[in-house]
Design an enzyme around this catalytic site. Structure first.
Site: not given
Ligand code: PMP
Length: 361
Positions: A107, A174, A198
């Site tokens: 990510w 993030d 989450k």
């Molecule tokens: N950042 C992190 C740390 C994540 O764990 C995730 C999804 N698991 C995301 C971003 C992406 O989020 P989304 O699927 O809502 O775009």
């Protein structure tokens, strides 16, 4: 304890993640009729006073639970975590600017790729060479970078920044997978965002908290949907809002407040402690992250010494109503997510099963 929802499984999925039963029951009631409004949550007008109160209460609860002062703006934006990978650089990274990134996994790397569409990026520290089983050492960060972006918890690999890096430039994070799940000084950040699926509710939405002074540093003219300043000016109701996801978040935030944030954080630590203890004392299971200071209290990743036993353990879990522990393909093995709504007794049950399994093979 008697279950209010019969046959409910023990759910360790990484997100969408388990929610407290009391939240589900309140949400279910609201789908029929929201409080005494005479209409369903799913029919609620996004510009009516009821929805405005829902957003306002979410904002107040975030301010209280994150201990924010008035220098921060709280927003809710559709598009989950990924849209924020793009909105951050759209708003704050000019074509000739450079942003610094700590590459701590999938990510974090994706956030950097999105940013490269709008300006320059520098990967200043990476733990890629060891399949992200630790956090990289951060060098002193040059204050000429436009900002430093970190991912506080690395959902796929199970590492977590427990100490916020001390830097002399805007710090952006993030926090999708550890928001309100661990002790943090949120005021240290200039902007942080978190997808809601989450620790904060259901998918599709993101919490964005930004220091007001940052909004004045917007680097380009943007259509309102991509502009933080526009979202802030409209109290997060710029378009037809995701009313039901916002309500799920409100219920989660009320639940966190009722349980007590300290209690939640301590329980999360205890859940992680007993699971890592089992892994560190196991002859079969191997933790992906060995440096204890880098271990996540939210996602615990591990493999089996004999890979052929992994399917058998997954089946045993399934037979015992435990779901969501298959690891992400980048690490393999298992990943157990211990978000706020996961009860301690569910982790105890898993550990008991791990011990029994190990004895039997
Ligand atoms: N950042 C992190 C740390 C994540 O764990 C995730 C999804 N698991 C995301 C971003 C992406 O989020 P989304 O699927 O809502 O775009």
């Amino acid at each position: 304890m008697r279950k209010m929802i019969p046959q409910r499984k023990i759910n360790f999925h990484a997100g969408p993640a388990t929610l407290p039963e009391s939240v589900l029951l309140q949400y279910a009631r609201a789908v029929t009729e929201l409080d005494d409004t005479g209409i369903s949550l799913l029919e609620l007008p996004h510009r009516g006073s009821e929805f405005i109160s829902i957003v306002d209460e979410c904002n107040e609860l975030i301010r209280e639970l994150c201990d924010l002062d008035n220098s921060f703006e709280v927003m809710w934006i559709q598009g989950g975590g990924r849209l924020q990978f793009g909105m951050v650089p759209m708003n704050f990274l000019g074509l000739d600017d450079t942003a610094a990134f700590a590459d701590t996994g999938h990510w974090a790397a994706e956030a950097m790729e999105y940013a490269a569409h709008y300006g320059k990026t520098d990967n200043i520290a990476s733990s890629r060479s060891t399949n992200y089983n630790c956090l990289p050492a951060l060098p002193a960060v040059d204050a000429n970078y436009k900002y430093l972006h970190i991912t506080t918890n690395n959902t796929i690999y199970g590492t977590q920044w427990h100490h916020v890096p001390d830097v002399n430039l805007p710090l952006i994070a993030d926090m999708s997978s550890d928001i309100l799940g661990c002790a943090r000084n949120y005021r240290r950040f200039d902007l942080f965002y978190a997808a809601t699926q989450k620790n904060l509710g259901t998918p599709g939405l993101a919490l964005v908290v930004v220091r007001r002074s940052m909004l004045e540093k917007t680097v380009r003219s943007l259509p309102p949907m991509f502009s933080y300043a526009a979202h802030a000016a409209q109290n997060s109701i710029l378009q037809t809002a995701n009313v039901s996801a916002q309500y799920a978040t409100l219920l989660m935030l009320r639940w966190i407040k009722e349980m007590g944030i300290e209690h939640i954080i301590n329980t999360n630590k205890e859940k992680a402690r007993i699971l890592y203890h089992a892994l560190d004392n196991s002859n079969l299971f191997i933790p992906h992250v060995t440096q204890t200071a880098h271990r996540s209290t939210m996602n615990v990743c591990f493999t089996a010494k004999h890979p052929e036993t992994e399917q058998a353990f997954l089946k045993l879990c399934d037979d015992n109503n435990i779901i969501g522990i298959k690891g992400h393909r980048s690490v393999g093995g298992f990943r157990v997510s211990l978000y706020n709504a996961v009860p301690l007794m569910h982790v105890e049950k898993l550990v008991q099963l791990m011990n029994e399994f190990e004895k039997d093979i």
